[in-house]
Enzyme design. Sequence first.
Site, short mmCIF file in Angstrom:
data_model
loop_
_atom_site.label_atom_id
_atom_site.label_comp_id
_atom_site.label_asym_id
_atom_site.label_seq_id
_atom_site.Cartn_x
_atom_site.Cartn_y
_atom_site.Cartn_z
N ASN A 15 -28.63 -14.38 68.94
CA ASN A 15 -27.89 -15.03 67.85
C ASN A 15 -28.86 -15.36 66.72
OD1 ASN A 15 -26.95 -17.26 66.24
ND2 ASN A 15 -25.30 -17.56 67.72
N LYS A 16 -28.67 -14.71 65.56
CA LYS A 16 -29.62 -14.87 64.44
C LYS A 16 -29.69 -16.32 63.96
CE LYS A 16 -29.72 -10.25 62.43
NZ LYS A 16 -28.59 -9.50 63.06
N LYS A 18 -29.18 -19.12 65.72
CA LYS A 18 -29.99 -19.89 66.68
C LYS A 18 -31.47 -19.55 66.56
CE LYS A 18 -27.12 -19.92 70.83
NZ LYS A 18 -27.10 -19.42 72.21
N ASP A 74 -28.25 -22.02 75.67
CA ASP A 74 -26.82 -21.82 75.86
C ASP A 74 -26.12 -23.05 75.29
OD1 ASP A 74 -24.92 -19.83 76.88
OD2 ASP A 74 -24.16 -21.56 77.97
N SER A 75 -25.18 -22.81 74.43
CA SER A 75 -24.60 -23.91 73.69
C SER A 75 -23.11 -23.72 73.51
CB SER A 75 -25.31 -24.06 72.34
OG SER A 75 -25.55 -22.80 71.74
O1 LIG Z 1 -26.30 -16.05 74.05
P1 LIG Z 1 -27.14 -15.88 72.81
O2 LIG Z 1 -27.68 -14.52 72.64
O3 LIG Z 1 -28.20 -16.93 72.69
O4 LIG Z 1 -26.18 -16.12 71.52
P2 LIG Z 1 -24.65 -16.56 71.55
O5 LIG Z 1 -24.19 -16.66 70.15
O6 LIG Z 1 -23.87 -15.65 72.46
O7 LIG Z 1 -24.72 -18.01 72.15
P3 LIG Z 1 -23.95 -18.68 73.39
O8 LIG Z 1 -23.64 -17.66 74.42
O9 LIG Z 1 -24.78 -19.85 73.79
O10 LIG Z 1 -22.60 -19.20 72.74
C1 LIG Z 1 -22.67 -20.32 71.92
C2 LIG Z 1 -21.48 -20.36 70.99
O11 LIG Z 1 -21.43 -21.65 70.38
C3 LIG Z 1 -21.58 -21.58 68.99
N1 LIG Z 1 -22.60 -22.53 68.57
C4 LIG Z 1 -23.70 -22.91 69.27
N2 LIG Z 1 -24.50 -23.69 68.54
C5 LIG Z 1 -23.89 -23.81 67.35
C6 LIG Z 1 -24.24 -24.47 66.16
O12 LIG Z 1 -25.39 -25.11 66.03
N3 LIG Z 1 -23.40 -24.38 65.13
C7 LIG Z 1 -22.25 -23.69 65.24
N4 LIG Z 1 -21.85 -23.02 66.30
C8 LIG Z 1 -22.67 -23.08 67.36
C9 LIG Z 1 -22.10 -20.17 68.69
O13 LIG Z 1 -21.64 -19.68 67.46
C10 LIG Z 1 -21.58 -19.35 69.85
O14 LIG Z 1 -20.29 -18.90 69.56
MG LIG Z 2 -24.20 -15.61 74.47
#
Ligand SMILES: O=P(O)(O)OP(=O)(O)OP(=O)(O)OC[C@H]1O[C@@H](n2cnc3c(O)ncnc32)[C@H](O)[C@@H]1O
Ligand SMILES: [Mg+2]
Length: 215
Positions: A15-16, A18, A74-75
């Site tokens: 995720n760019k 993050k 993971d968020s």
């Molecule tokens: O797994 P990676 O490759 O790290 O990237 P991802 O985007 O798939 O990340 P996750 O599986 O952890 O899913 C987290 C979701 O929560 C959202 N999210 C997490 N942190 C956020 C933030 O700071 N602001 C807005 N949305 C967030 C994000 O856009 C994702 O849709």
């Molecule tokens: Mg993910």
Amino acid sequence: MRKFEGGKLVVASHNKGKIAEIADLIGPFGIEAKSAAEYNLPEPEETGTTFEQNAYTKAFAAASATGLPALSDDSGLVVDALGGAPGVYTADWAETGNGRDFDMAMRKVEHLLQQEGATTPDKRTGRFVAVLCLAWPDGHAEYFRGEVEGTLVWPPRGEKGFGYDPVFQPNGYEETFGEMPASQKHSWEAGRGDLGLSHRARAFALFARTRLGAA
Ligand SMILES: O=P(O)(O)OP(=O)(O)OP(=O)(O)OC[C@H]1O[C@@H](n2cnc3c(O)ncnc32)[C@H](O)[C@@H]1O
Ligand SMILES: [Mg+2]
């Protein structure tokens, strides 16, 4: 606790948004941090039911593929009126089969909030959660969790940040994460008494204090 002397670290995320935030946070510590994409690592399937499980899956996959310690994130967004949804499925709610659509995902959250009759701010509470996992190639892992409480707003406000930022207004602030400069959303500096504002900054602060010798 395992010693971590700095050096090289893989940021196990695709995720760019993050990756940029973690790069800003890690910058001052003199660690060579490259993302999973820079190592051409595949995106592992996230089949866990907790943030910790998915964070481990991502960090361990990157650590075993590179032989280096890896830090994953993971968020997700946890909405009280929706029984904690979308939670660990926050990214899935944006999935279209052809990439991710966060406008659609934010509309879905709003639609469900309306169905629940959650029309006043007190019924629209929630939090962003981030679990960072630091894993080594041998499977050893450590976890750092950060959360930020706030309110779900509608319509979305602001073009900054990523994901669900435009609908999340952290407690104590007038702006959504989408309206805040990045420096305000995720900044945290060693020596500051607090843990920063965002879930990611707060989790990172714990990591930095435990692992990077930050004050
Ligand atoms: O797994 P990676 O490759 O790290 O990237 P991802 O985007 O798939 O990340 P996750 O599986 O952890 O899913 C987290 C979701 O929560 C959202 N999210 C997490 N942190 C956020 C933030 O700071 N602001 C807005 N949305 C967030 C994000 O856009 C994702 O849709
Ligand atoms: Mg993910």
